[in-house]
Design an enzyme around this catalytic site. Structure first.
Site, PDB file in Angstrom:
ATOM      1  N   SER A 544      44.421  41.153  43.280  1.00  0.00           N
ATOM      2  CA  SER A 544      43.663  41.200  44.522  1.00  0.00           C
ATOM      3  C   SER A 544      44.278  40.208  45.517  1.00  0.00           C
ATOM      4  O   SER A 544      45.437  40.344  45.882  1.00  0.00           O
ATOM      5  CB  SER A 544      42.189  40.923  44.243  1.00  0.00           C
ATOM      6  OG  SER A 544      41.393  41.281  45.332  1.00  0.00           O
ATOM      7  N   ASP A 629      39.362  52.084  44.286  1.00  0.00           N
ATOM      8  CA  ASP A 629      39.184  50.675  44.622  1.00  0.00           C
ATOM      9  C   ASP A 629      38.587  50.557  46.027  1.00  0.00           C
ATOM     10  O   ASP A 629      39.125  51.115  46.989  1.00  0.00           O
ATOM     11  CB  ASP A 629      40.537  49.965  44.574  1.00  0.00           C
ATOM     12  CG  ASP A 629      40.420  48.456  44.596  1.00  0.00           C
ATOM     13  OD1 ASP A 629      39.388  47.942  45.065  1.00  0.00           O
ATOM     14  OD2 ASP A 629      41.369  47.784  44.157  1.00  0.00           O
ATOM     15  N   HIS A 664      38.226  48.522  41.491  1.00  0.00           N
ATOM     16  CA  HIS A 664      38.915  47.239  41.613  1.00  0.00           C
ATOM     17  C   HIS A 664      39.089  46.525  40.273  1.00  0.00           C
ATOM     18  O   HIS A 664      40.078  45.838  40.061  1.00  0.00           O
ATOM     19  CB  HIS A 664      38.132  46.352  42.584  1.00  0.00           C
ATOM     20  CG  HIS A 664      38.897  45.191  43.126  1.00  0.00           C
ATOM     21  ND1 HIS A 664      40.044  45.332  43.874  1.00  0.00           N
ATOM     22  CD2 HIS A 664      38.674  43.852  43.027  1.00  0.00           C
ATOM     23  CE1 HIS A 664      40.493  44.143  44.227  1.00  0.00           C
ATOM     24  NE2 HIS A 664      39.691  43.223  43.721  1.00  0.00           N
TER      25      HIS A 664
END
Length: 692
Positions: A544, A629, A664
């Protein structure tokens, strides 16, 4: 491990994305994005390209399938598959969850009054997940009369949760069903829910009052400022409903009595630029009080004040714990007879327990060089204990009760590591690198005790550095598969995170963001200089915002690293921050800056990983993402990989895996997720020549 030796005998060609340039003009400059078309999520050609990437990665890694399976079995063999959590008491029940061998998801249960009572299954996620590729539980909260369960589920990975209400007496679902719910709180009447819903950009912006059985909800609060997000919850004292609107730099709280659902909401402290505060509620002598953790007046590490809950004007605030430049006040939990403070000093957190009757303060001491502590479920306001979890690189997740009256710690459960795990085989170290500007950057490291320091050892270095989030040295039984093959593991506690307090975050965001990247490089250089590893044996990883870190340092110093793993990486900073329709964008102007402001744009342009890919010889790279995501859209890594294939020099391996049915956090099932870890570790160990 290069493309030839890792590939199949046929040596499949990596897919090439077609170019379809899109021009953007900003601040007098022309930006060309030749892979913008990969944003078309429903386009058959986009899906074909992503599937081709998956097929290429699978073909290249096919010679390692037996090793992947061995790693999977090895990691699974350390896990107690039939297990349960430590039960916690709330009202008349003990609540816990358990797992069963062969089942992907937890089963949530309770027992009335005694742990020897018959078990009631409140929610079986395996049953809910039947026929679905993804299942995630969000909120889980029981009504005051203990008969109804409000819970939220996400079935795609997009973190878009739907509210359901279940009758725990019959097992039937009520007709009440609300989409896009981010937080929920029961009123005292067990018939009213306060809930927050999201807009199309996934911003939590509306607070509603929902009465069970009624179709029309009452809108109570709409947050119009796109920098802010709403949340709602019930105080531990059970007397109040609390709601807050937060940006990255400013907070505003409101409240009303939990037994007066139609009462007007009152504001604790009106929003003021750069004033962040958090609130918990307590009672002393029948009088309600707010405990307020505040950074008003530029006190960046926060202080603790208390105010009567019927008069929260600043002049009524009484200081309990002053601001300290070297100690971050991270959290406060308030109970009937005591409160617990979580503090952080020199990068390590600690517990401080204060009894209300006499004001006596005690610190709970921990002996290891690097560790992590966090609160567990503590729903009972009148509890005489505080439950928390402790872990370190070598100590598995351990749950304790701290007995306030005696200061004694009671061990409740330590995560079992099956097999022959022995913590004494490993050593943990706390190091410090010197950043480019002279700042000392902590490094937490774990390795086998027999690991040499002559530069011959492989090492995996992780980093994050954003949002003030702490990169904690937590235990992972899966990591043992690396350590036992001689691979050390380290975390670079770079600026931008919260590892050293609020100013540590301040010094790694906005127009200081590049400190995050130069700190990481300094940590890598320090480990190399001290003989812990060498560039030819150094693998780096981040996910991320940590993927942004990886992308930036790969452009800055590609020769410093042997391989890199990027998970759901935020690598297309400028294009994403120019698109205000995307989730997170507007709110994160206070983290990254707004590129519509020229100064911010110029600064972003100097580090944006996608923008700065050039004709360099990059190390081996493995990239992961997921189609659904919602935090970092799949097309960011897809575009980054496509441009990297086009511009990089040499034939170093570049692999891209896309989970077509997750979000995610990757796969939602515990066995599926373990297989993803097995592939990651296989890439690392094969790159380092340790796949045996």
């Amino acid at each position: 491990m290069d493309r030839v030796t890792a590939g199949t005998p046929a040596d499949p060609r990596p897919p090439r994305a077609r170019k379809d340039p899109r021009e953007t003009f900003i601040h007098g400059e022309r930006l060309i994005d030749e892979y913008h078309w990969l944003r078309r999520k429903e386009d058959a050609e986009v899906h074909a390209h992503l599937e081709a990437e998956n097929a290429y990665a699978d073909a290249v890694m096919s010679p390692t399938l037996a090793f992947q399976e061995r790693l999977y079995a090895e990691m699974l063999g350390r896990i107690k598959e039939d297990d349960d959590t430590v039960p916690y008491r709330r009202g008349g029940y003990f609540y816990y969850s358990r797992t069963e061998k062969g089942k992907q998801y937890p089963i949530h249960c309770r027992k009335r009054e005694s742990l020897t009572a018959p078990e009631e299954v409140t929610l079986d996620l395996n049953a809910l997940a039947a026929g679905l590729p993804f299942m995630a539980l969000g909120m889980y909260t029981v009504s005051d009369d203990e008969q109804l369960l409000a819970y939220t589920t996400d079935t795609t990975g997009f973190r878009e949760y739907t509210l359901h209400v279940k009758d725990l007496r019959t097992g039937a679902l009520l007709e009440d069903r609300v989409a896009r719910v981010s937080s929920v709180a029961w009123a005292a009447d067990s018939a009213t829910l306060f809930l927050v819903t999201e807009d199309d950009a996934k911003r939590a912006y509306r607070l509603w009052k929902h009465r069970l059985g009624e179709r029309d909800d009452t809108l109570l609060w709409e947050e119009e400022d796109e920098l802010f997000r709403l949340g709602v919850w019930r105080s531990r004292s059970r007397t109040l409903i609390l709601a807050a609107s937060r940006s990255f730099t400013t907070t505003e709280h409101r409240y009303l009595p939990a037994d007066r659902v139609d009462a007007p909401w009152r504001t604790i402290a009106a929003r003021e630029k750069d004033h962040e505060y958090e609130v918990d509620h307590g009672m002393e002598g029948g009088t309600g009080r707010f405990y307020i953790r505040t950074n008003a007046g530029g006190r960046r590490n926060f202080r603790l004040v208390v105010a009567p809950d019927d008069d929260t004007r600043v002049e009524r605030w009484t200081e309990l714990i002053p601001h300290r430049d070297d100690v971050m006040l991270e959290d406060v939990d308030v109970f009937a007879d005591h409160y617990v403070v979580l503090e952080r000093e020199e990068g390590l957190n600690r517990l401080r327990v204060v009894t209300l009757a006499d004001g006596v303060s005690r610190h709970v001491q921990f002996p290891e060089a690097a560790y992590d502590i966090e609160g567990e479920a503590n729903p009972e306001f009148t509890a005489g204990t505080y439950r928390f979890a402790y872990q370190s690189f070598i100590t598995p997740h351990t749950v304790y009760d701290y007995h306030v009256s005696t200061g004694n710690l009671e061990l409740l459960k330590r995560q079992e590591v099956l097999g022959e795990y022995d913590a004494n085989r490993y050593r943990v170290e706390r190091l410090h690198a010197s950043a480019a500007d002279g700042v000392r950057v902590p490094i937490s490291l774990v390795c086998r005790k027999d690991t040499p320091r002559d530069g011959s050892s492989p090492l995996l270095l992780a980093g994050y550095g954003a949002y003030g989030i702490v990169a904690s040295p937590v235990f992972s039984s899966n990591r043992l598969s690396l350590l036992d093959r001689g691979v050390a593991f380290a975390i670079a506690h770079v600026r931008g995170g919260g590892d050293m307090g609020k100013r540590w975050h301040d010094d790694g965001r906005m127009l200081k963001k590049k400190n995050t990247f130069t700190d990481f490089v300094a940590c890598a250089e320090h480990l190399i200089a001290r003989g812990y590893t060498a560039p030819s044996r150094l693998v780096i990883e981040g996910g991320s915002a940590g993927g942004l870190l990886m992308g930036a340092v790969l452009n800055m110093r590609p020769e410093l690293f042997h391989a890199a793993i990027l998970r759901v990486p935020f690598v297309d900073v400028i294009n994403t921050m120019l698109d205000e329709s995307l989730p997170l964008t507007v709110g994160e102007f206070e983290e990254w800056g707004n590129p519509k402001i020229r100064e911010a744009f110029e600064y972003m342009k100097s580090y944006c990983p996608y923008t700065n890919i050039g004709p360099r010889r990059y190390p081996m790279i493995f990239v992961r993402t997921a189609l659904n995501d919602s935090q970092v859209m799949y097309w960011e890594p897809a575009k980054w990989v496509a441009r990297m294939r086009d511009r990089k020099i040499g034939d170093q391996l570049l692999l891209f895996k896309i989970n077509m049915a997750a979000g995610h956090g990757g796969a939602s099932g515990r066995y599926d997720f373990l297989r993803e870890i097995a592939l990651d570790h296989t890439f690392t160990l094969t790159a380092l020549g340790r796949a045996s």
